[in-house]
Design an enzyme around this catalytic site. Structure first.
Site, PDB file in Angstrom:
ATOM      1  N   THR A 182      -0.773   7.715  -0.788  1.00  0.00           N
ATOM      2  CA  THR A 182      -2.110   7.654  -1.421  1.00  0.00           C
ATOM      3  C   THR A 182      -2.992   6.581  -0.798  1.00  0.00           C
ATOM      4  O   THR A 182      -4.204   6.576  -0.998  1.00  0.00           O
ATOM      5  CB  THR A 182      -1.978   7.329  -2.922  1.00  0.00           C
ATOM      6  N   ARG A 229       0.843  -1.190   0.000  1.00  0.00           N
ATOM      7  CA  ARG A 229       0.000   0.000   0.000  1.00  0.00           C
ATOM      8  C   ARG A 229       0.881   1.243   0.000  1.00  0.00           C
ATOM      9  O   ARG A 229       1.740   1.390   0.872  1.00  0.00           O
ATOM     10  CB  ARG A 229      -0.876  -0.035   1.259  1.00  0.00           C
ATOM     11  N   ASP A 289       1.870  -2.868  12.406  1.00  0.00           N
ATOM     12  CA  ASP A 289       2.129  -3.335  11.041  1.00  0.00           C
ATOM     13  C   ASP A 289       2.371  -4.842  11.074  1.00  0.00           C
ATOM     14  O   ASP A 289       3.425  -5.303  11.535  1.00  0.00           O
ATOM     15  CB  ASP A 289       3.345  -2.598  10.469  1.00  0.00           C
ATOM     16  N   ASP A 329       5.685  -6.125   9.315  1.00  0.00           N
ATOM     17  CA  ASP A 329       6.911  -5.840  10.073  1.00  0.00           C
ATOM     18  C   ASP A 329       7.003  -6.728  11.307  1.00  0.00           C
ATOM     19  O   ASP A 329       8.070  -7.257  11.637  1.00  0.00           O
ATOM     20  CB  ASP A 329       6.934  -4.369  10.526  1.00  0.00           C
TER      21      ASP A 329
HETATM   22  C1  PRP Z   1      -0.893  -4.031   4.643  1.00  0.00           C
HETATM   23  C2  PRP Z   1      -1.791  -5.236   4.849  1.00  0.00           C
HETATM   24  C3  PRP Z   1      -2.675  -5.215   3.643  1.00  0.00           C
HETATM   25  C4  PRP Z   1      -2.848  -3.751   3.392  1.00  0.00           C
HETATM   26  C5  PRP Z   1      -4.173  -3.342   3.968  1.00  0.00           C
HETATM   27  O1  PRP Z   1       0.136  -4.351   3.775  1.00  0.00           O
HETATM   28  O2  PRP Z   1      -1.086  -6.436   5.012  1.00  0.00           O
HETATM   29  O3  PRP Z   1      -2.108  -5.862   2.508  1.00  0.00           O
HETATM   30  O4  PRP Z   1      -1.782  -3.052   4.056  1.00  0.00           O
HETATM   31  O5  PRP Z   1      -4.471  -2.059   3.649  1.00  0.00           O
HETATM   32  P1  PRP Z   1      -5.730  -1.626   2.787  1.00  0.00           P
HETATM   33  O6  PRP Z   1      -6.901  -2.441   3.250  1.00  0.00           O
HETATM   34  O7  PRP Z   1      -5.862  -0.175   3.145  1.00  0.00           O
HETATM   35  O8  PRP Z   1      -5.404  -1.844   1.347  1.00  0.00           O
HETATM   36  P2  PRP Z   1       1.381  -3.383   3.537  1.00  0.00           P
HETATM   37  O9  PRP Z   1       1.102  -2.357   2.505  1.00  0.00           O
HETATM   38  O10 PRP Z   1       1.838  -2.844   4.869  1.00  0.00           O
HETATM   39  O11 PRP Z   1       2.440  -4.368   2.909  1.00  0.00           O
HETATM   40  P3  PRP Z   1       3.361  -5.438   3.637  1.00  0.00           P
HETATM   41  O12 PRP Z   1       2.463  -6.614   3.994  1.00  0.00           O
HETATM   42  O13 PRP Z   1       4.354  -5.786   2.581  1.00  0.00           O
HETATM   43  O14 PRP Z   1       3.950  -4.803   4.861  1.00  0.00           O
END
Ligand code: PRP
Length: 210
Positions: free
Chosen positions: A110, A106, A202, A205
């Site tokens: 944005t 994400r 997170d 992480d």
């Molecule tokens: C997180 C989570 C989802 C997303 C949720 O991933 O694991 O994939 O954000 O957000 P949304 O419902 O607003 O789309 P992240 O972007 O942190 O990636 P990562 O798992 O690689 O840390």
């Protein structure tokens, strides 16, 4: 808050106990990892309760009976990164599950999902597909993931999320009302950065220890 017709919150005491420990900010990453995998397996078990089964004759060492086997193969589709931890938990006791992968993160400013990898089987319409992501926040990633699964002809899709925000559940209800969401908790809201409150931080992480 009105109940969401697309959402099941599994209130099982064991899941809730593990979720409480997962949320705690002092839980070290190795415990976080084990808890995330355990909860994922328990959610899968609950979500798979009503899968179609087919009668099959089985010979035990003593007799022959008609038993039930799952009708269709199961496909797990983790959204990278943290969805991978959920798949790890499920295949521990269900090693016959197949796995497809969606790479997506994400964008921090944005909050829109950005694709970086996709590897899905061709014959998904013959499978029961479980989309795996610990966090359903704005729902942008889940919506885009289901768009892709349907484009690849998936028909029976269930989403498993450890925790969900009302904003994400609502977005999914608008765009993919046919996709049930099974979660351990419906949290209160998102903050300005798109993090779920009270949440667990997170998940990626914390699971990977980085
Ligand atoms: C997180 C989570 C989802 C997303 C949720 O991933 O694991 O994939 O954000 O957000 P949304 O419902 O607003 O789309 P992240 O972007 O942190 O990636 P990562 O798992 O690689 O840390």
């Amino acid at each position: 808050m009105p109940p969401f017709s697309n959402l099941t919150v599994v209130e099982h005491a064991v899941i809730q106990d593990k979720l409480a420990r997962l949320r705690h900010k002092d839980t070290p990453f190795h415990d976080f990892r084990a808890l995330l995998e355990d909860i994922s397996l328990l959610l899968f078990y609950e979500a798979a309760r009503a899968l179609s089964t087919t009668d099959q004759v089985v010979e035990t060492p003593l007799e022959t009976l008609t038993a039930r086997r799952l009708t269709r193969p199961i496909l797990l589709v983790p959204i990278l990164r943290a969805g991978l931890g959920m798949a790890n938990g499920i295949v521990r006791v269900f090693p016959e599950a197949r796995i497809g992968v969606l790479g997506m993160y994400r964008d921090e400013s944005t909050l829109q999902p950005v694709d970086y990898y996709l590897r899905l089987p061709e014959d998904m319409h013959h499978m029961d597909v479980f989309l795996l992501d610990p966090m359903l926040a704005t729902g942008g990633s889940a919506r885009s993931a289901v768009d892709k699964l349907k484009r690849h002809r998936a028909e029976c899709i269930v989403m498993l999320a450890l925790i969900a925000a009302p904003e994400g559940v609502s977005l999914m209800q608008r765009h993919h009302p046919d996709v049930p969401i099974v979660t351990a908790a419906l949290d209160r809201q998102l903050n300005a950065q798109g993090f779920i409150l009270p949440g667990l931080g997170d998940a990626g992480d914390r699971y990977f220890g980085v």
